[in-house]
Design a protein around this motif. Structure first.
Motif, PDB file in Angstrom:
ATOM      1  N   PHE A 135     -18.409  67.397 -51.781  1.00  0.00           N
ATOM      2  CA  PHE A 135     -17.420  67.354 -52.863  1.00  0.00           C
ATOM      3  C   PHE A 135     -17.609  66.164 -53.804  1.00  0.00           C
ATOM      4  O   PHE A 135     -16.754  65.914 -54.648  1.00  0.00           O
ATOM      5  N   ASP A 136     -18.687  65.444 -53.670  1.00  0.00           N
ATOM      6  CA  ASP A 136     -18.875  64.216 -54.448  1.00  0.00           C
ATOM      7  C   ASP A 136     -18.878  64.428 -55.962  1.00  0.00           C
ATOM      8  O   ASP A 136     -18.471  63.549 -56.705  1.00  0.00           O
ATOM      9  N   ASN A 137     -19.331  65.569 -56.433  1.00  0.00           N
ATOM     10  CA  ASN A 137     -19.419  65.801 -57.878  1.00  0.00           C
ATOM     11  C   ASN A 137     -18.286  66.668 -58.413  1.00  0.00           C
ATOM     12  O   ASN A 137     -18.369  67.155 -59.537  1.00  0.00           O
ATOM     13  N   ILE A 138     -17.254  66.848 -57.635  1.00  0.00           N
ATOM     14  CA  ILE A 138     -16.128  67.677 -58.069  1.00  0.00           C
ATOM     15  C   ILE A 138     -14.994  66.765 -58.536  1.00  0.00           C
ATOM     16  O   ILE A 138     -14.644  65.801 -57.874  1.00  0.00           O
ATOM     17  N   THR A 139     -14.442  67.085 -59.700  1.00  0.00           N
ATOM     18  CA  THR A 139     -13.297  66.328 -60.204  1.00  0.00           C
ATOM     19  C   THR A 139     -12.131  67.284 -60.393  1.00  0.00           C
ATOM     20  O   THR A 139     -12.317  68.461 -60.695  1.00  0.00           O
ATOM     21  N   ALA A 140     -10.954  66.769 -60.206  1.00  0.00           N
ATOM     22  CA  ALA A 140      -9.745  67.569 -60.395  1.00  0.00           C
ATOM     23  C   ALA A 140      -8.609  66.631 -60.761  1.00  0.00           C
ATOM     24  O   ALA A 140      -8.544  65.488 -60.284  1.00  0.00           O
ATOM     25  N   GLU A 141      -7.721  67.116 -61.600  1.00  0.00           N
ATOM     26  CA  GLU A 141      -6.583  66.301 -62.009  1.00  0.00           C
ATOM     27  C   GLU A 141      -5.747  65.946 -60.787  1.00  0.00           C
ATOM     28  O   GLU A 141      -5.415  66.796 -59.967  1.00  0.00           O
ATOM     29  N   GLY A 142      -5.461  64.670 -60.651  1.00  0.00           N
ATOM     30  CA  GLY A 142      -4.640  64.199 -59.539  1.00  0.00           C
ATOM     31  C   GLY A 142      -5.417  63.953 -58.254  1.00  0.00           C
ATOM     32  O   GLY A 142      -4.857  63.465 -57.286  1.00  0.00           O
ATOM     33  N   ALA A 143      -6.697  64.288 -58.230  1.00  0.00           N
ATOM     34  CA  ALA A 143      -7.500  64.090 -57.023  1.00  0.00           C
ATOM     35  C   ALA A 143      -7.820  62.617 -56.840  1.00  0.00           C
ATOM     36  O   ALA A 143      -8.105  61.907 -57.798  1.00  0.00           O
ATOM     37  N   GLN A 144      -7.749  62.172 -55.606  1.00  0.00           N
ATOM     38  CA  GLN A 144      -8.103  60.802 -55.260  1.00  0.00           C
ATOM     39  C   GLN A 144      -9.210  60.841 -54.216  1.00  0.00           C
ATOM     40  O   GLN A 144      -9.192  61.686 -53.327  1.00  0.00           O
ATOM     41  N   PHE A 145     -10.149  59.924 -54.325  1.00  0.00           N
ATOM     42  CA  PHE A 145     -11.249  59.870 -53.385  1.00  0.00           C
ATOM     43  C   PHE A 145     -11.250  58.511 -52.708  1.00  0.00           C
ATOM     44  O   PHE A 145     -11.083  57.482 -53.362  1.00  0.00           O
ATOM     45  N   LYS A 146     -11.444  58.510 -51.403  1.00  0.00           N
ATOM     46  CA  LYS A 146     -11.533  57.272 -50.646  1.00  0.00           C
ATOM     47  C   LYS A 146     -12.634  57.445 -49.615  1.00  0.00           C
ATOM     48  O   LYS A 146     -12.625  58.402 -48.856  1.00  0.00           O
ATOM     49  N   ARG A 147     -13.586  56.555 -49.626  1.00  0.00           N
ATOM     50  CA  ARG A 147     -14.712  56.653 -48.693  1.00  0.00           C
ATOM     51  C   ARG A 147     -14.359  55.930 -47.393  1.00  0.00           C
ATOM     52  O   ARG A 147     -13.877  54.807 -47.398  1.00  0.00           O
ATOM     53  N   ASP A 148     -14.608  56.594 -46.281  1.00  0.00           N
ATOM     54  CA  ASP A 148     -14.398  56.031 -44.946  1.00  0.00           C
ATOM     55  C   ASP A 148     -15.749  56.016 -44.245  1.00  0.00           C
ATOM     56  O   ASP A 148     -16.318  57.072 -43.977  1.00  0.00           O
ATOM     57  N   GLU A 149     -16.275  54.850 -43.987  1.00  0.00           N
ATOM     58  CA  GLU A 149     -17.609  54.712 -43.407  1.00  0.00           C
ATOM     59  C   GLU A 149     -17.593  54.649 -41.880  1.00  0.00           C
ATOM     60  O   GLU A 149     -18.630  54.462 -41.254  1.00  0.00           O
ATOM     61  N   ILE A 150     -16.431  54.822 -41.272  1.00  0.00           N
ATOM     62  CA  ILE A 150     -16.329  54.725 -39.813  1.00  0.00           C
ATOM     63  C   ILE A 150     -16.978  55.939 -39.164  1.00  0.00           C
ATOM     64  O   ILE A 150     -16.773  57.070 -39.589  1.00  0.00           O
ATOM     65  N   LEU A 151     -17.776  55.712 -38.123  1.00  0.00           N
ATOM     66  CA  LEU A 151     -18.338  56.800 -37.336  1.00  0.00           C
ATOM     67  C   LEU A 151     -17.398  57.053 -36.158  1.00  0.00           C
ATOM     68  O   LEU A 151     -17.208  56.183 -35.309  1.00  0.00           O
ATOM     69  N   TYR A 152     -16.805  58.221 -36.129  1.00  0.00           N
ATOM     70  CA  TYR A 152     -15.841  58.550 -35.091  1.00  0.00           C
ATOM     71  C   TYR A 152     -16.523  59.253 -33.919  1.00  0.00           C
ATOM     72  O   TYR A 152     -17.348  60.133 -34.122  1.00  0.00           O
ATOM     73  N   PRO A 153     -16.180  58.881 -32.693  1.00  0.00           N
ATOM     74  CA  PRO A 153     -16.832  59.499 -31.527  1.00  0.00           C
ATOM     75  C   PRO A 153     -16.309  60.918 -31.297  1.00  0.00           C
ATOM     76  O   PRO A 153     -15.241  61.297 -31.782  1.00  0.00           O
ATOM     77  N   GLU A 154     -17.093  61.689 -30.547  1.00  0.00           N
ATOM     78  CA  GLU A 154     -16.661  63.025 -30.136  1.00  0.00           C
ATOM     79  C   GLU A 154     -15.448  62.880 -29.214  1.00  0.00           C
ATOM     80  O   GLU A 154     -15.289  61.866 -28.540  1.00  0.00           O
ATOM     81  N   PRO A 155     -14.579  63.892 -29.146  1.00  0.00           N
ATOM     82  CA  PRO A 155     -13.403  63.801 -28.269  1.00  0.00           C
ATOM     83  C   PRO A 155     -13.802  63.844 -26.797  1.00  0.00           C
ATOM     84  O   PRO A 155     -14.866  64.364 -26.447  1.00  0.00           O
ATOM     85  N   ASP A 156     -12.938  63.285 -25.957  1.00  0.00           N
ATOM     86  CA  ASP A 156     -13.182  63.297 -24.518  1.00  0.00           C
ATOM     87  C   ASP A 156     -12.909  64.663 -23.899  1.00  0.00           C
ATOM     88  O   ASP A 156     -13.431  64.989 -22.844  1.00  0.00           O
ATOM     89  N   GLU A 157     -12.039  65.433 -24.525  1.00  0.00           N
ATOM     90  CA  GLU A 157     -11.736  66.757 -24.003  1.00  0.00           C
ATOM     91  C   GLU A 157     -11.388  67.689 -25.152  1.00  0.00           C
ATOM     92  O   GLU A 157     -11.056  67.238 -26.247  1.00  0.00           O
ATOM     93  N   ILE A 158     -11.504  68.966 -24.900  1.00  0.00           N
ATOM     94  CA  ILE A 158     -11.174  69.975 -25.885  1.00  0.00           C
ATOM     95  C   ILE A 158     -10.211  70.958 -25.232  1.00  0.00           C
ATOM     96  O   ILE A 158     -10.446  71.419 -24.115  1.00  0.00           O
ATOM     97  N   ALA A 159      -9.114  71.268 -25.918  1.00  0.00           N
ATOM     98  CA  ALA A 159      -8.143  72.249 -25.415  1.00  0.00           C
ATOM     99  C   ALA A 159      -8.236  73.495 -26.280  1.00  0.00           C
ATOM    100  O   ALA A 159      -8.326  73.406 -27.498  1.00  0.00           O
ATOM    101  N   MET A 160      -8.233  74.645 -25.636  1.00  0.00           N
ATOM    102  CA  MET A 160      -8.269  75.920 -26.348  1.00  0.00           C
ATOM    103  C   MET A 160      -7.024  76.713 -25.977  1.00  0.00           C
ATOM    104  O   MET A 160      -6.655  76.776 -24.811  1.00  0.00           O
TER     105      MET A 160
END
Length: 167
Positions: free
Chosen positions: A73-98
């Motif tokens: 979505f880096d090249n998409i603009t829209a009225e009222g849209a805000q962009f904030k970059r988050d450089e944190i690498l998040y780990p995979e979850p410890d468990e998954i519930a279905m």
């Protein structure tokens, strides 16, 4: 894997302050005030993927939050849209519930298992073994072919084991 009671939304569709976690396919035809879309290295060169993204972003009535980790979505603009970059690498979850519904299991398997099934309570953990779901070392659920494929895809991606030894 955990067992849960029926989805609250099934009985009270206008529940206030409810949070619904869903796949894009299960959200088709529904709308939500706020939608949080999580996209992990999505390749949008496929038309089917583009359609799913379109369905996802059009579910939002008030606010849409798109979390992605590539240039989708880096090249998409829209009225009222805000962009904030988050450089944190998040780990995979410890468990998954279905949460499994009637279409996600073989119903014929439950014939003669009424007493065992009625012992299960919301929140009871089910162990995955050989494409079966066990509780108290008893095979309780036989997932449908589609559900087994989902479980196997999760297993292939998982950083943690989803299978235990046979009971």
């Amino acid at each position: 894997m955990l067992i849960f009671e029926s989805d609250y939304d099934t009985f009270c569709p206008s529940a206030k302050n409810a949070v619904t976690i869903s796949t894009v396919n299960k959200a088709k035809g529904r709308e939500f005030d706020n939608v949080f879309l999580l996209l992990n290295n999505v390749d949008d060169s496929n038309d089917a993927v583009k359609r799913r993204i379109y369905v996802a972003i059009t579910r939002a009535k008030k606010k849409l939050f798109v979390h992605y980790n590539n240039a989708l979505f880096d090249n998409i603009t829209a009225e009222g849209a805000q962009f904030k970059r988050d450089e944190i690498l998040y780990p995979e979850p410890d468990e998954i519930a279905m949460q499994l519904g009637l279409r996600d299991v073989f119903l014929d398997f439950f014939i003669g298992k009424k007493e065992q099934v009625f012992k299960l309570k919301s929140g009871d953990e089910l162990q995955i073994c050989d494409n079966m779901l066990y509780s108290w070392n008893t095979n309780m659920v036989v997932p449908s072919k589609d559900t087994r494929e989902i479980i196997n895809r999760i297993r292939k991606k998982a950083m943690f084991p989803l299978v235990r030894k046979s009971p």
